[in-house]
Design a protein around this motif. Structure first.
Motif, PDB file in Angstrom:
ATOM      1  N   THR A  25       0.802  -1.217   0.000  1.00  0.00           N
ATOM      2  CA  THR A  25       0.000   0.000   0.000  1.00  0.00           C
ATOM      3  C   THR A  25       0.835   1.267   0.000  1.00  0.00           C
ATOM      4  OG1 THR A  25      -0.200   0.036   2.417  1.00  0.00           O
ATOM      5  CG2 THR A  25      -1.874  -1.197   1.189  1.00  0.00           C
ATOM      6  N   ALA A  26       0.266   2.298  -0.636  1.00  0.00           N
ATOM      7  CA  ALA A  26       0.863   3.626  -0.659  1.00  0.00           C
ATOM      8  C   ALA A  26      -0.274   4.639  -0.608  1.00  0.00           C
ATOM      9  CB  ALA A  26       1.702   3.824  -1.916  1.00  0.00           C
ATOM     10  N   ARG A  27       0.022   5.842  -0.081  1.00  0.00           N
ATOM     11  CA  ARG A  27      -1.027   6.856   0.049  1.00  0.00           C
ATOM     12  C   ARG A  27      -0.712   8.128  -0.729  1.00  0.00           C
ATOM     13  NH1 ARG A  27      -2.666   7.601   6.163  1.00  0.00           N
ATOM     14  NH2 ARG A  27      -4.072   9.083   5.127  1.00  0.00           N
ATOM     15  N   THR A  28       0.426   8.150  -1.410  1.00  0.00           N
ATOM     16  CA  THR A  28       0.764   9.284  -2.270  1.00  0.00           C
ATOM     17  C   THR A  28       1.333   8.748  -3.582  1.00  0.00           C
ATOM     18  OG1 THR A  28       3.052   9.467  -1.497  1.00  0.00           O
ATOM     19  CG2 THR A  28       1.362  10.688  -0.252  1.00  0.00           C
ATOM     20  N   ALA A  29       1.366   9.623  -4.589  1.00  0.00           N
ATOM     21  CA  ALA A  29       1.943   9.235  -5.873  1.00  0.00           C
ATOM     22  C   ALA A  29       3.428   8.916  -5.722  1.00  0.00           C
ATOM     23  CB  ALA A  29       1.738  10.358  -6.884  1.00  0.00           C
ATOM     24  N   ALA A  30       4.133   9.741  -4.950  1.00  0.00           N
ATOM     25  CA  ALA A  30       5.572   9.536  -4.770  1.00  0.00           C
ATOM     26  C   ALA A  30       5.853   8.189  -4.113  1.00  0.00           C
ATOM     27  CB  ALA A  30       6.164  10.664  -3.928  1.00  0.00           C
ATOM     28  N   GLU A  31       5.097   7.879  -3.077  1.00  0.00           N
ATOM     29  CA  GLU A  31       5.285   6.600  -2.394  1.00  0.00           C
ATOM     30  C   GLU A  31       4.912   5.441  -3.320  1.00  0.00           C
ATOM     31  OE1 GLU A  31       4.242   4.639   1.965  1.00  0.00           O
ATOM     32  OE2 GLU A  31       2.725   5.885   0.973  1.00  0.00           O
ATOM     33  N   GLY A  32       3.838   5.619  -4.089  1.00  0.00           N
ATOM     34  CA  GLY A  32       3.422   4.569  -5.009  1.00  0.00           C
ATOM     35  C   GLY A  32       4.487   4.264  -6.048  1.00  0.00           C
ATOM     36  N   LEU A  33       5.077   5.292  -6.621  1.00  0.00           N
ATOM     37  CA  LEU A  33       6.130   5.077  -7.630  1.00  0.00           C
ATOM     38  C   LEU A  33       7.380   4.472  -6.996  1.00  0.00           C
ATOM     39  CD1 LEU A  33       5.678   8.350  -9.707  1.00  0.00           C
ATOM     40  CD2 LEU A  33       5.233   6.000 -10.480  1.00  0.00           C
ATOM     41  N   ARG A  34       7.659   4.844  -5.752  1.00  0.00           N
ATOM     42  CA  ARG A  34       8.815   4.259  -5.055  1.00  0.00           C
ATOM     43  C   ARG A  34       8.596   2.766  -4.832  1.00  0.00           C
ATOM     44  NH1 ARG A  34       9.058   7.689  -1.361  1.00  0.00           N
ATOM     45  NH2 ARG A  34       8.061   6.642   0.397  1.00  0.00           N
ATOM     46  N   TRP A  35       7.391   2.389  -4.351  1.00  0.00           N
ATOM     47  CA  TRP A  35       7.096   0.976  -4.132  1.00  0.00           C
ATOM     48  C   TRP A  35       6.985   0.214  -5.446  1.00  0.00           C
ATOM     49  CZ3 TRP A  35       9.216   0.940  -0.086  1.00  0.00           C
ATOM     50  CH2 TRP A  35       8.755   1.333   1.157  1.00  0.00           C
ATOM     51  N   PHE A  36       6.545   0.911  -6.494  1.00  0.00           N
ATOM     52  CA  PHE A  36       6.478   0.268  -7.803  1.00  0.00           C
ATOM     53  C   PHE A  36       7.870  -0.196  -8.238  1.00  0.00           C
ATOM     54  CE2 PHE A  36       6.633   0.115 -12.399  1.00  0.00           C
ATOM     55  CZ  PHE A  36       5.465  -0.562 -12.728  1.00  0.00           C
ATOM     56  N   THR A  37       8.850   0.674  -8.070  1.00  0.00           N
ATOM     57  CA  THR A  37      10.233   0.325  -8.438  1.00  0.00           C
ATOM     58  C   THR A  37      10.785  -0.762  -7.524  1.00  0.00           C
ATOM     59  OG1 THR A  37      10.639   2.574  -9.253  1.00  0.00           O
ATOM     60  CG2 THR A  37      12.565   1.238  -8.709  1.00  0.00           C
ATOM     61  N   HIS A  38      10.447  -0.685  -6.246  1.00  0.00           N
ATOM     62  CA  HIS A  38      10.998  -1.631  -5.268  1.00  0.00           C
ATOM     63  C   HIS A  38      10.397  -3.027  -5.394  1.00  0.00           C
ATOM     64  CE1 HIS A  38      12.886  -2.866  -1.479  1.00  0.00           C
ATOM     65  NE2 HIS A  38      11.729  -3.401  -1.148  1.00  0.00           N
ATOM     66  N   TYR A  39       9.070  -3.102  -5.519  1.00  0.00           N
ATOM     67  CA  TYR A  39       8.392  -4.400  -5.473  1.00  0.00           C
ATOM     68  C   TYR A  39       8.086  -5.000  -6.850  1.00  0.00           C
ATOM     69  CZ  TYR A  39       7.595  -3.789  -0.460  1.00  0.00           C
ATOM     70  OH  TYR A  39       7.760  -3.638   0.893  1.00  0.00           O
ATOM     71  N   ALA A  40       8.142  -4.195  -7.925  1.00  0.00           N
ATOM     72  CA  ALA A  40       7.771  -4.662  -9.260  1.00  0.00           C
ATOM     73  C   ALA A  40       6.452  -5.434  -9.206  1.00  0.00           C
ATOM     74  CB  ALA A  40       8.875  -5.542  -9.852  1.00  0.00           C
ATOM     75  N   PRO A  41       5.364  -4.779  -8.823  1.00  0.00           N
ATOM     76  CA  PRO A  41       4.090  -5.473  -8.614  1.00  0.00           C
ATOM     77  C   PRO A  41       3.533  -6.085  -9.891  1.00  0.00           C
ATOM     78  CG  PRO A  41       3.731  -3.113  -8.693  1.00  0.00           C
ATOM     79  CD  PRO A  41       5.216  -3.314  -8.661  1.00  0.00           C
TER      80      PRO A  41
END
Length: 233
Positions: free
Chosen positions: A37-53
């Motif tokens: 989960t993420a609650r901002t665009a910045a956090e979402g893009l960071r987790w996208f790169t980290h987790y490769a969902p």
């Protein structure tokens, strides 16, 4: 390389509403997914790169940036990760813009849980097709090649009817998770209003052909709910 189906599909939820974010995480986990989960665009893009969902569930109304820019950023990387937009916005132009930017589907709030999960599964199936390959599912001595539509048990081919195969493939894509009667009827017969007796007949035939592995049944009935293809190491 498609990840093994035995590993839960990772769904990145980018939603700024704390209660909805938590509810979605709980729902996804109960349905057999791995939520991040993420609650901002910045956090979402960071987790996208980290987790490769495997899939992104994205709200458009984020506090730091518009969700449309998140879609654009992901697609600018040349990535085809499925994106399902989740938003209260009902403007047709916003929906069209999200889809034009590369979103795969659009679910408007308020939504039904069954519908949302069905759309997520459809997005994941489509991603497998787009990548031009399919996962090889193994459980016990059963092996299902979803690309070749080949099923073997203890290295011996199993002869399945088209409907039996489709049913097994749907269960394999949800390995270890109970798939409800309604989900199976919708996926295999196109409508959850189809006669459930059809499902019971094919499940019975499939169970006879699959048998068990090391005294453990491969096809498990969950009374009143549905069926599960057991994940056996």
């Amino acid at each position: 390389m498609i990840k093994a189906v035995a590993d839960p599909a990772t769904v990145l939820v980018v939603e700024d509403d704390a209660s909805l974010n938590a509810a979605l995480a709980t729902t996804l986990k109960a349905a057999g997914f791995r939520p991040v989960t993420a609650r901002t665009a910045a956090e979402g893009l960071r987790w996208f790169t980290h987790y490769a969902p495997d899939l992104v569930l994205l709200d458009l109304g984020l506090p730091d940036r518009d969700g449309l820019s998140v879609i654009a950023d992901i697609r600018a990387k040349g990535l085809t990760t499925p994106i399902v937009v989740l938003s209260a916005r009902d403007a047709e132009a916003m929906k069209v813009e999200a889809l034009d930017l590369g979103a795969d589907d659009y679910v408007q709030k308020p939504f039904g849980v069954d519908e949302l999960l069905a759309r997520l599964r459809a997005g994941l199936r489509h991603a497998v097709q787009v990548r031009g390959s399919a996962p090889l599912v193994r459980t016990g001595d059963l092996e299902i090649d979803l690309g070749l539509r080949l099923v073997t048990k203890a290295h011996a081919p199993l002869r399945l009817s088209p409907k039996e195969y489709d049913l097994l493939a749907e269960l394999a894509l949800n390995l270890g998770r109970t798939v409800s009667h309604r989900e199976l009827l919708r996926a295999i017969w196109g409508s959850e209003r189809a006669d459930i007796q059809y499902l019971r007949v094919y499940i019975g035939q499939l169970r006879q052909k699959l048998g068990s592995t090391a005294d453990a049944p491969l096809l498990v009935s969950v009374p009143g709910i549905g069926y599960r293809l057991a994940a056996i190491s």
